[in-house]
Design a protein around this motif. Structure first.
Motif: not given
Lengths: 554, 449
Positions: B237-238, B228-233, A207-212
């Motif tokens: 975005p990252r 698991t499904l919640v974590q995948v979601d 998380n600390s790397m943020g959204l790239l």
């Protein structure tokens, strides 16, 4: 702060499993992918790594390999049952099974991962209940969250976010609602962590790397750096000491990082470098397929096959313990043998089945090049296979990968009476469709003509004189493995190749063509008679490639 | 992408299978509140049996390194009057159920090495990527997608005994091209199981029959997968776009496991008397055990689609147990033209044909109300290359066994001269009542099955 070892510009083409055009007589590391200033790469020798442009790239989602999974649950929870044995096999890219490109999760693996998560969680609670339940006998929400937080830090290899903690607490609550108690709730939460992408993929950005954003280059945070270091040196998860350094935020400090690096390299867990890297680099799995003919080689049995492999392990473990030079792979004369292996080496005075340190004859022997394991796995049932030996040398030590045989290629001709293997292969190369590749491969294979199918020194080949003249892809000629070792020890090809393979293993991705500047620089600087294995590994750990990530362009 | 599959299948009424009370019925009885898919009707066991024809089954068997293309695979004559090669002795009693292809050529988009041939076996697709294994959807998965059978397992994927250092790797290619024959998407291989015991446990879920225990286990597993499904979601975005395929594959796999939790396991009585295979089997014992599991999975309707890499592409299993001296398979296939070596390679081809005969015999012994399991099955067996020595892709050693529920006309020599390989795979799908409009490069199914 860490000093980047890469700025500036300088490119030769290496990286990637290189498919040389075999028709190119000088189709070596520098020859085919463009940008090379010379075909033998000599001008790059000794180049300052700071002269290289930083070209970090992103590792894709990198699932734990089966071996990494087993080591990780061992180190997290003391589970030594190797649950990943039930998983489908991992496949490999560029020779390494930890390459993110080949690590997928299909439905059958997902189902078995769920089984394993439950089994590991159950055993963890059975064996380590007191360590896991950090605030026992309390069982309230605060205690549950404290317990989960401590677990998630270790399982996710970084502190959980508040949301992640909420999600895990929901799992505990649900289980408790069903009347199965606090312990059962924690157990299911452990299984849920082990099934999470944050655990199964070791490259999920923190998380600390943020959204790239696309193309953005970022330094790994301490947690990601700790993970990368740990899976590189140990093939396993960071231990509590390394996590503490990461929590302190000191891993970008070279001295603090170096202290952890030294501690980890000296730890027995660093044997994973042999199991994970060396075995795949040198293709030692091929030894399992060696099948010396029992009539010709009555001394060969499964025990000797295992001894040959054990010798390679002992050689590298000794190299790591002494922090020797990676040049010893080429020219080392200190190795390990029992009576059977010593007989192959022609070294007298070794008895018994246990392997002990020996010194080999430096006029006949040259490190791994002449180890029985390598020579046996590149032989046919009766005699050495010159082509296999040439391909091994090209792939493992020169990073020159011959392409697959072309369409409609005729089989090699059968031998005629009185003809040597060299003569038969020369007849083979008279066919232009064969010559394009085999004029690269065969002259490398001739290097080992003095060694029979078990690796014993031989002075003649069924009455024919030995001709061990070999030729490197750039045209330089030499006689035998000892002379080859001298040539390779003085040029950039071998150091660059080994560095490229180590970086590929360390990062779990193939190197880019631009990164060949870095691998050449690191290799030529740290694979010398005066530099040690730890110098090489440290140069990789402190490289931009290791310490940064670049998001791909959208 | 196939993330919508589980959603669509849950909408479909259960139509044909005579089964015991569903897991859902039983969970309701146990008073467990778990979200389960809505099923149109809950049919007691046997209520619909009888009128429905037995479901069709598809089995693909892969063996590596081709044949010697000498007397071992010398096919002569035509139609039902054809004669087999010496490798086919064990198949002779089953000849009315066995068809063999003549002049069926592979099209690999390049020199026919082992990776290309293995990747093409069920996909008909070329390979190019030297870093990420990328092929195309395989015919077994295209069939599974269209038929969407309501079985415990959507499909089952089996492999050989493990290689100590991992599956064989061909120079220049990721080893995945040799390891995987089944692909759910171009980037999502179905990695095979290497343990007959693990495969057996996938079909017959261990853990006893106590409903309370089973319900609690189901609830816990569902809770884990929901998490698991919640974590995948949360992490999606990252990640970069490069990872989208991977995450999607993971998500799809998790949903498939979720679906397995909802599906009915086979009636425990179906497998009664069958022995758990155990671990650490020799290669020949493992092969027999895998064929047993395969046949049992079909018989008990735990799945209708199975692929089995009896060995991987570029496979080098030790056949010393056949008494062929230094019998490493791939080594032998390239070792020379001496009669002894050729005889050894032929012996290995014969052994693989004996395994097919064993499976055919097992399928023929299962009566499904007037017809046998063999009658309702399509078994497609073949290799990565034709002539193992030269890697030729000409005249591939492909075999069809079974009746395909009347869709096949077995017992013939099938002349595939001029037919594209893709069109034969497409025809297999049509014979399975999966009328794909096209497959790989083919839009018209081969007419000669």
């Amino acid at each position: 702060m860490r000093r980047s070892i890469a700025t500036g510009i300088g490119i030769i083409a290496l990286g990637l499993p290189l498919l040389v055009g075999c028709g190119d007589r000088h189709g070596d590391a520098g020859g085919t992918e463009g940008g090379s200033s010379s075909s033998d790469g000599g001008s790059e020798s000794g180049e300052d790594p700071d002269a290289c442009a930083p070209v970090p790239a992103r590792v894709g989602l990198q699932r734990l390999t089966r071996a990494e999974y087993d080591r990780t649950v061992r180190d997290l929870f003391g589970v030594t049952s190797s649950p990943a044995n039930a998983f489908p096999p991992d496949s490999s890219t560029a020779g390494f099974d930890n390459n993110a490109a080949s690590l997928t999760i299909g439905p059958q693996l997902a189902s078995l991962l769920l089984d394993a998560a439950e089994a590991v969680a159950a055993q963890a609670m059975a064996d380590q209940r007191d360590e896991i339940l950090v605030c026992a006998p309390a069982q309230d929400e605060a205690c549950a969250r404290q317990t989960l937080s401590a677990l998630a830090l270790r399982v996710y290899r970084r502190p959980p976010t508040e949301t992640e903690l909420d999600d895990l607490f929901t799992v505990v609550q649900l289980e408790q609602t069903e009347g199965d108690g606090f312990d059962a709730g924690i157990e299911v939460a452990i299984a849920a962590m082990l099934m999470s992408p944050q655990f199964l993929y070791r490259s999920v950005p923190s998380n600390s790397m943020g959204l790239l954003s696309a193309g953005e280059v970022v330094e790994l945070d301490d947690w990601a750096l700790a993970s990368r270091l740990s899976y590189f040196l140990w093939g396993s998860t960071p231990d509590d000491a390394l996590l503490e350094r990461a929590a302190e935020g000191v891993l970008r400090d070279p001295d603090a990082l170096r202290a952890e690096f030294d501690r980890m390299l000296a730890d027995p867990k660093a044997e994973a470098l042999y199991e994970g890297f060396v075995g795949q680099w040198l293709q030692l799995g091929k030894l399992a397929a060696a099948s010396p003919d029992p009539a010709s080689f009555p001394e060969f049995d499964e025990a000797l096959r295992a001894d040959m492999l054990e010798e390679t392990r002992r050689f590298f473990e000794d190299l790591r313990a002494r922090d020797g030079s990676m040049l010893e792979v080429l020219n080392g004369t200190r190795t390990f043998a029992n009576a059977e292996l010593a007989a192959i080496y022609g070294v007298a005075g070794v008895e018994g089945t246990a392997l002990v340190a020996i010194e080999t004859d430096p006029t006949e022997r040259a490190g791994v090049l002449t180890m029985p394991a390598v020579l046996a796995m590149t032989s046919g049932p009766e005699k050495p296979n010159i082509v296999k030996r040439g391909v091994w040398l090209a792939e493992a030590l020169l990073c020159v990968v011959p392409p697959p045989p072309p369409d409609g290629i005729p089989p090699a001709p059968d031998p005629t009476p009185g003809e040597t293997e060299r003569e038969r292969l020369e007849r083979h190369r008279a066919d232009p469709s064969c010559a394009s590749c085999h004029q690269l491969i065969d002259p490398l294979g001739f290097t080992f003509e003095h060694y029979d199918a078990l690796g014993r020194w031989r002075t003649d080949d069924e009455g024919q004189a030995i001709d061990d003249e070999g030729q490197l892809p750039d045209g330089r000629t030499y006689h035998g493995a000892v002379e080859l070792a001298e040539l390779l020890a003085s040029g950039p090809e071998y150091p660059t190749c080994v560095t490229d393979k180590l970086v590929t293993y360390a990062l779990g991705r193939t190197t880019t063509a631009e990164e060949s500047c870095m691998t050449t620089a690191i290799g030529t600087e740290t694979i010398t008679a005066d530099a040690s294995l730890s110098d090489l590994l440290w140069a990789i750990v402190t490289s931009d490639a290791f310490q940064t990530e670049r998001m791909p362009a959208q | 992408m196939r993330t919508t599959r589980t959603t669509s299948r849950t909408q479909q009424p259960r139509a044909t299978e005579p089964r015991g009370p569903s897991r859902r019925t039983f969970l309701r009885a146990a008073g467990v509140a778990v979200a389960l898919p809505a099923l149109a009707s809950l049919v007691p066991r046997g209520a619909r049996a009888g009128a429905e024809p037995a479901p069709k089954r598809f089995v693909a068997l892969f063996f590596p390194n081709g044949t010697t293309q000498r007397q071992d695979w010398a096919l002569a004559g035509s139609g039902t009057g054809y004669t087999m090669g010496t490798a086919h002795a064990a198949l002779a009693p089953w000849k009315p159920w066995i068809s063999m292809f003549k002049n069926l050529n592979g099209d690999y988009g390049g020199a026919p090495d082992h990776s290309r041939g293995t990747a093409s076996f069920l996909t008909g697709a070329p390979i190019n990527d030297q870093i990420t294994p990328l092929v195309d959807v395989s015919i077994d998965q295209a069939i599974a997608e269209m038929l969407d059978p309501d079985t415990l397992l959507r499909s089952l994927h089996l492999g050989p005994t493990p290689y100590p250092a991992g599956p064989p790797s061909d120079t220049g290619w990721p080893s995945g091209y040799n390891t995987y024959i089944s692909w759910s998407s171009p980037s999502a291989p179905n990695a095979p199981l290497e343990s007959a015991q693990v495969a057996f446990d996938q079909v017959f879920v261990p853990g006893g029959t106590d409903p309370d225990v089973a319900a609690a286990r189901l609830r816990r597993r569902q809770s884990i997968l929901d998490h698991t499904l919640v974590q995948v979601d949360a992490i999606e975005p990252r990640l970069g776009t490069d990872d989208a395929h991977k995450l999607d594959e993971y998500l799809t796999s998790i949903r498939e496991v979720e679906q397995q939790l909802q599906n009915m396991p086979p009636d425990p009585s179906c497998g009664s008397g069958s022995m758990a295979p155990g671990d650490g089997l020799s290669f020949p014992d493992h092969t027999k055990a895998m064929l047993d599991v395969l046949a049992l999975a079909l018989q008990c309707d735990a799945t209708r689609i199975v692929t089995y890499s009896m060995d991987y592409g570029f496979g080098n299993k030790d056949f010393t147990f056949l008494g062929v001296g230094n019998g490493k398979h791939h080594n032998l296939s390239h070792s020379g033209s001496t009669p002894e070596i050729i005889a050894n390679h032929e012996g290995i081809v014969s052994w693989y044909m004996e395994q097919l005969a064993y499976l055919v015999g097992k399928l023929a012994a299962v009566d499904e109300g007037g017809a046998t399991l063999l009658d309702s099955s399509i078994v497609y067996m073949g290799s990565d290359v034709g002539d193992g020595w030269s890697h030729s892709h000409a005249d591939l050693p492909m075999i069809l066994a079974g009746g395909g529920g009347g869709a096949l006309d077995p017992g013939r020599l099938i002349d595939a001269t001029g037919a594209s390989y893709d069109s034969v795979l497409l025809a297999l799908a049509h014979a399975m009542d999966a009328p794909l409009t096209g497959f790989s490069g083919a839009s018209t199914p081969f007419a000669g099955l």
